[in-house]
Design an enzyme around this catalytic site. Structure first.
Site, PDB file in Angstrom:
ATOM      1  N   GLU A 250       0.744  -1.211   0.002  1.00  0.00           N
ATOM      2  CA  GLU A 250      -0.036  -0.065   0.084  1.00  0.00           C
ATOM      3  C   GLU A 250       0.819   1.184   0.004  1.00  0.00           C
ATOM      4  O   GLU A 250       1.463   1.522   0.989  1.00  0.00           O
ATOM      5  CB  GLU A 250      -0.784   0.083   1.314  1.00  0.00           C
ATOM      6  CG  GLU A 250      -2.010  -1.142   1.340  1.00  0.00           C
ATOM      7  CD  GLU A 250      -2.959  -1.101   0.280  1.00  0.00           C
ATOM      8  OE1 GLU A 250      -3.203  -0.094  -0.093  1.00  0.00           O
ATOM      9  OE2 GLU A 250      -3.487  -2.240   0.203  1.00  0.00           O
ATOM     10  N   CYS A 284      -2.434   9.110   3.233  1.00  0.00           N
ATOM     11  CA  CYS A 284      -1.951   8.311   1.885  1.00  0.00           C
ATOM     12  C   CYS A 284      -3.157   8.785   0.826  1.00  0.00           C
ATOM     13  O   CYS A 284      -2.888   9.042  -0.377  1.00  0.00           O
ATOM     14  CB  CYS A 284      -1.985   7.068   1.874  1.00  0.00           C
ATOM     15  SG  CYS A 284      -3.349   6.066   2.408  1.00  0.00           S
TER      16      CYS A 284
END
Ligand code: NDP
Length: 516
Positions: A250, A284
C-alpha cells in the site's frame, strides 16, 4: 494537557538491552521515550517465538480468536485517553484526528473482522464446469500462512499498522509488526492491550527499529504487508523476491479532486479543505490537487481561502482548539517546503501560508496554491503536507486527462450534482478508489476493497480479499463413487482411445468457429 505515560511503555519490552531509538514529540521537539533498535538476530528470535505460538492461536478457532479481538475493541475505548495521548505525542496530530480517524477506524475494523472472518474464510464449494471432472466434488479452503510481517508508516500508527494485524490475526496467523522508528509507542501499546485481552504470548509482537529492522523482518516471515512510500515498497518487494515471499504493498498517492461547474461549491470547498489538511495532509489518500471548471473557479478558490485562513494550527492539548497539528518528521516538512518553493519559483501564488512556522516543533502553515500546472512538483509528486494546489480547467475532459497524468493511482474524488455523470467519469479515472461527492470516506468502509493502481500499490486491504491474502488457498477434489479403473488410464487401447477422441470432437468440435 495530553501527556504520555512513558513509564507504561517498557522501552526494551523483553527485547534485551542494545541500541535504542529516541522518540520525539514533533509538536514540541521533546524526547518522550526510548525504544529498542532491534538487530536482525533479535528479529529472527521474535520470528522463532511467533512460529512456535501460531499453532495454539490457530487451534483456538474463529470464535476463540474473535473473543480476544472483541475484548481488544473494549480495551481500546476503555483506554481511549491513553491511546489518543500516545498517538498525539508521537505524531503531532490533533486529538480529533486521533479519536475520529484512528479510534473510529480501529473499533470498526475489530468488529467487522471478528464478525466476518469465519464467513470470508469458510470452505467454498465450486460448481463443476469442465467435463473432465464431472461428478467430482470441488472445494476451495483457506489455511493461515503462519507468520505474517507487517511494516507500517508513521502517519497513522494504528490504522495502517495494527489495522492490518487484525485480519491477519483473525485468519489464524501470528504477527510481527515493525512500526516506523518515528512512531513505535502506539504499536507497543496495542501489544500491551492484546496481552491484557487474553492474546497468548508471542502471537502478536512488535519489532521496534529502523529500516534495517524492517528489511530483516522480510527475510523471516511467510508474507509481508507493507504500507509506506513507493521507493521503500520497491526495496521490500526486491528483498522478498529472494525468498519468494508474497507481498502486499500500500504505497503513495497524489489524489486528485475534480469539481465540475454544477457542483455544490460550498460542500466541495469544505471537502477540499478538510480532506487536504486532515492529519496535517499526511494521509495516503489526502486530496493533493484540485481541478475546477472555469465558471465556478473564482467562487471555489475564495471559499477555500476563507476556510483555510480560519484554520488554527499548533500542539493539540484540548479538543476543539486546533484543526491542523504538526508534521510528524523533519524530513517530511522539508519535502513540503521544497514543493511549495518549486511551485512559487515556477509562477504559482500562495494565497495562504507558504512557509514553515518559526519556533519549536515541525509546523508548515496551511497553504493554498493557485496558478499551478504540471511542471510543478506540487502537482505531480506526493507532497504529504497541509497544501492545496488548485488548477482551473476548461472542462471535465481536461480534468480527467490531468487527473490521470500521474504515476500514482490511489484515490480520487469528483464533485457534481449530476451523479450519473460523476459515476461515468469515475470509471475513467485511473485509481483504485473513486468517491462521487465525497472523498476519503471509502477507507472507513472496511467491507470495500482499498488498494492502489500504478505506483500506488499491489494488492489491496479490506473486503474479503483483505483477509484472504493472509491465507494460502487449498483446492480439494473428492471422488466418492468411481470405477476401479478410469477409461483413460493405462494400458491404452486403440478402441478406447479412438472413442475418447471422437467424444471430444462431438462435445467441443460442433458449431461455427468463434461461437460461444
Ligand atoms: P517509508 O517508506 O519511509 O517507511 C515505511 C516503513 O518501512 C517504516 O516502518 C520504515 O521504517 C520501513 N522501512 C524503511 N526502509 C525499509 C527497508 N529497506 N526494508 C523494510 N522496511 C523499511 O514511509 P513513511 O513512513 O514515510 O510513510 C509515508 C508514506 O506511506 C507515504 O508515501 C504514504 O502515501 C504512504 N502510505 C500509504 C498508505 C496506503 O494505504 N496506500 C497509507 C499510509 C501511508 P523507518 O520509519 O524506521 O525508517
Amino acid at each position: 494537557m495530553a501527556s504520555v505515560d512513558t513509564t507504561a511503555v517498557d522501552s526494551t519490552n523483553g527485547r534485551g538491552a542494545g541500541a535504542e531509538i529516541a522518540v520525539e514529540n514533533p509538536a514540541t521537539g521533546e524526547v518522550i521515550a526510548h525504544v529498542a533498535d532491534l538487530s536482525a538476530d533479535r528479529v529472527a528470535e521474535l520470528a522463532r517465538r511467533g512460529r512456535a505460538a501460531q499453532p495454539g492461536w490457530h487451534a483456538l478457532g474463529f470464535d476463540g480468536r474473535a473473543r480476544v479481538m472483541l475484548a481488544m475493541r473494549k480495551w481500546l475505548l476503555d483506554n481511549g485517553d491513553r491511546v489518543v495521548a500516545t498517538l498525539v505525542s508521537e505524531t503531532g496530530k490533533t486529538l480529533e484526528d486521533a479519536w475520529m480517524i484512528e479510534q473510529t477506524y480501529t473499533a470498526g475494523a475489530l468488529s467487522f473482522w471478528a464478525k466476518n472472518a469465519e464467513r470470508m474464510l469458510a470452505d467454498e464449494s465450486v460448481a463443476v464446469a469442465t467435463l473432465a471432472v464431472k461428478g467430482k466434488k470441488l472445494v476451495t479452503r483457506c489455511e493461515p500462512l503462519g507468520l505474517v510481517g507487517i511494516i507500517g508508516p508513521w502517519n497513522y500508527p494504528i490504522v495502517n499498522s495494527f489495522g492490518d494485524a487484525i485480519p491477519a490475526l483473525l485468519a489464524g496467523n501470528s504477527v510481527i509488526l515493525k512500526p516506523s522508528e518515528f512512531t513505535p509507542l502506539t504499536s507497543l501499546l496495542m501489544e500491551e492491550g492484546l496481552l491484557e485481552c487474553g492474546m497468548p504470548a508471542d502471537v502478536f509482537q512488535v519489532a521496534t527499529g529502523r529500516g534495517e529492522t524492517g528489511a530483516a523482518l522480510v527475510d523471516e516471515v511467510d508474507m509481508i504487508m507493507f504500507t509506506g512510500s513507493t521507493a521503500t515498497g520497491k526495496k521490500v518487494m526486491a528483498r522478498a523476491a529472494e525468498t519468494l515471499t508474497p507481498v502486499a504493498l500500500e504505497l503513495g498517492g497524489k489524489d486528485p479532486m475534480i469539481v465540475l461547474a454544477d457542483a455544490d461549491v460550498e460542500r466541495a470547498a469544505n471537502a477540499a479543505v478538510y480532506y487536504s489538511m486532515l492529519n496535517g495532509g499526511q494521509t495516503c489518500i489526502s486530496i493533493e490537487r484540485v481541478y475546477v471548471e472555469g465558471p465556478i473557479y473564482e467562487d471555489f478558490v475564495q471559499r477555500v481561502v476563507d476556510k483555510v485562513q480560519a484554520i488554527r494550527q499548533g500542539e493539540s492539548t484540548a479538543p476543539g482548539t486546533v484543526e491542523v497539528g504538526a508534521m510528524t518528521t523533519a524530513a517530511q516538512l522539508s519535502i513540503v517546503e521544497q514543493h511549495v518553493a518549486d511551485a512559487v519559483t515556477k509562477g504559482a501564488r500562495a494565497l495562504t501560508g507558504g512557509r514553515r512556522r518559526a519556533g519549536k516543533g515541525h509546523f508548515f502553515e496551511p497553504t493554498v496554491l493557485v496558478d499551478v500546472d504540471h511542471s510543478m512538483q506540487a502537482m505531480t509528486e506526493e507532497t504529504f503536507g497541509p497544501t492545496l494546489p488548485i488548477m482551473r480547467v476548461e472542462d471535465a475532459e481536461e480534468a480527467v486527462r490531468l487527473a490521470n497524468d500521474s504515476p500514482y493511482g490511489l484515490g480520487a474524488a469528483i464533485y457534481t450534482k449530476d451523479v450519473e455523470r460523476g459515476q461515468g467519469l469515475a470509471r475513467r479515472i485511473e485509481a483504485g478508489a473513486v468517491c462521487v461527492n465525497d472523498a476519503l470516506l471509502n477507507y472507513l468502509a472496511v467491507e470495500l476493497p482499498m488498494g492502489g493502481w500504478k505506483a500506488s500499490g499491489l494488492g489491496s486491504r479490506h473486503g474479503a480479499g483483505g483477509i484472504r491474502k493472509f491465507t494460502k488457498q487449498q483446492s480439494l477434489l473428492t471422488t466418492r463413487f468411481a470405477l476401479k479403473r478410469e477409461p483413460f488410464m493405462f494400458p491404452y487401447k486403440a478402441t478406447t482411445s479412438k472413442l475418447l477422441f471422437k467424444g471430444l470432437r462431438l462435445i467441443y468440435g460442433r458449431g461455427k468457429r468463434g461461437a460461444r
